[in-house]
Design an enzyme around this catalytic site. Sequence first.
Site, PDB file in Angstrom:
ATOM      1  N   GLY A 286       0.833  -1.197   0.000  1.00  0.00           N
ATOM      2  CA  GLY A 286       0.000   0.000   0.000  1.00  0.00           C
ATOM      3  C   GLY A 286       0.861   1.237   0.000  1.00  0.00           C
TER       4      GLY A 286
ATOM      5  CD  GLU B 113      -1.785   2.616  -3.438  1.00  0.00           C
ATOM      6  OE1 GLU B 113      -3.019   2.716  -3.387  1.00  0.00           O
ATOM      7  OE2 GLU B 113      -1.065   2.536  -2.419  1.00  0.00           O
TER       8      GLU B 113
ATOM      9  CD  GLU C 156      -5.024  -8.860  -0.366  1.00  0.00           C
ATOM     10  OE1 GLU C 156      -5.304  -8.575   0.807  1.00  0.00           O
ATOM     11  OE2 GLU C 156      -4.816  -7.987  -1.249  1.00  0.00           O
TER      12      GLU C 156
ATOM     13  CD  GLU D  10      -0.050   5.043   7.790  1.00  0.00           C
ATOM     14  OE1 GLU D  10      -0.886   4.226   8.251  1.00  0.00           O
ATOM     15  OE2 GLU D  10      -0.340   6.176   7.401  1.00  0.00           O
TER      16      GLU D  10
ATOM     17  CD  GLU E  44      -8.343   3.037   6.075  1.00  0.00           C
ATOM     18  OE1 GLU E  44      -8.624   4.038   5.425  1.00  0.00           O
ATOM     19  OE2 GLU E  44      -7.173   2.677   6.307  1.00  0.00           O
TER      20      GLU E  44
END
EC number: 2.1.1.-
Length: 379
Positions: free
Chosen positions: A91, A113, A142, A156, A165
């Site tokens: 991410g 991302e 994934e 993070e 989240e």
Amino acid sequence: MLPSHLNGHSPLARRRPRLSAASPPATGDSDAAAAAADAPLAEHDRIYFQSYSHIGIHEAMIKDRVRTDAYRSAIMHHQKFIEGKVVMDVGCGTGILSVFCARAGAKCVYAVEASEMATQAREIVKANNLDDKVVVVHGRVEDVEVEDKVDVIISEWMGYMLLYESMLPSVLFARDKWLKPGGLILPSHATLFMAPITNSERYEGSVDFWSDVYGINMSALVPLAKKFTSEEPSIEIIGGENVLSWPFVVKHIDCYTFKAEELKSITTKYKVSSMMLAPIHGFGLWFEVEFNGPSNPTDKSPSDLNPLDVIRTKRRRGSEDPVVLSTAPEDEPTHWHQTILYFPDPIEVKQDQIIEGSVKVSQSEENPRFLNIQLDCTM
């Protein structure tokens, strides 16, 4: 029993997206990257990632110096481990942490991302002459296929009250699939704290305010104000002076061993003592994360320690101790603020009065990125 729910219609829908796909410079597997980017998404995931294509979210995170400085300090703290190694940034957002790792000497950084921000992350990497070290791949972690194992995973992943989240499962997925034995995870540990709070100013401003508005009796709105104040958590900043007792640990997470299934439902019993005579308006939640190496099996987790000992230990940390990022009320504010569960009506408590009960935090069945909170409290 005082139930509260975190849902997508609350202010909690403000934090960021992640997860993704990546591929090392050595493989150049564009087909795998394309497949990851094109993998079908659940509707709640699509909305989630789409929200993180907005620059405002990334601006708020990067301008949070407590957050960004903690990550940069942690990377430099572990520079000897990162130098010459393969890193995965789960991410990556704008790619700032990937750039930090590359500048710390990483041999290769997979910047993963899932949002459209991946396009800008690639441009940022290129503008900083790091495209030979950092590879940005657009897709969910994934869904990507990476042949090489990695030495370091950085992410993070924390949301409001740590778990909102539900991005942590993606980090754990990357850990189980790609992290080498003895590898490094940053952050390594996370702890969610909770304590009763008093906040008369906030209550008066949101509820009592309606009793007299410009000389007009609008008290008919007071029940409605109480309902809206208490039915959803509030994201706001409180100070240490608002906290009525030592905090208790709701959950401690060791990122080296924690299982994603444990997030489905977390229940904790508590028993605390009020430090003062004051009205209790609800409970506050906050968290801290630690950037450490793999756990020592003999180490105690914060849930095994007296909260006072945990806080004293944190304040005694020296330059050789692990970096800690804290969102506690007594520390410098962050963009996470604190999460407050307000009661419909305040309850007066005496000094040393016992406050006990249980709190249950569970993933929503409709959308696992959202949380349900059930609070039981007796005084």
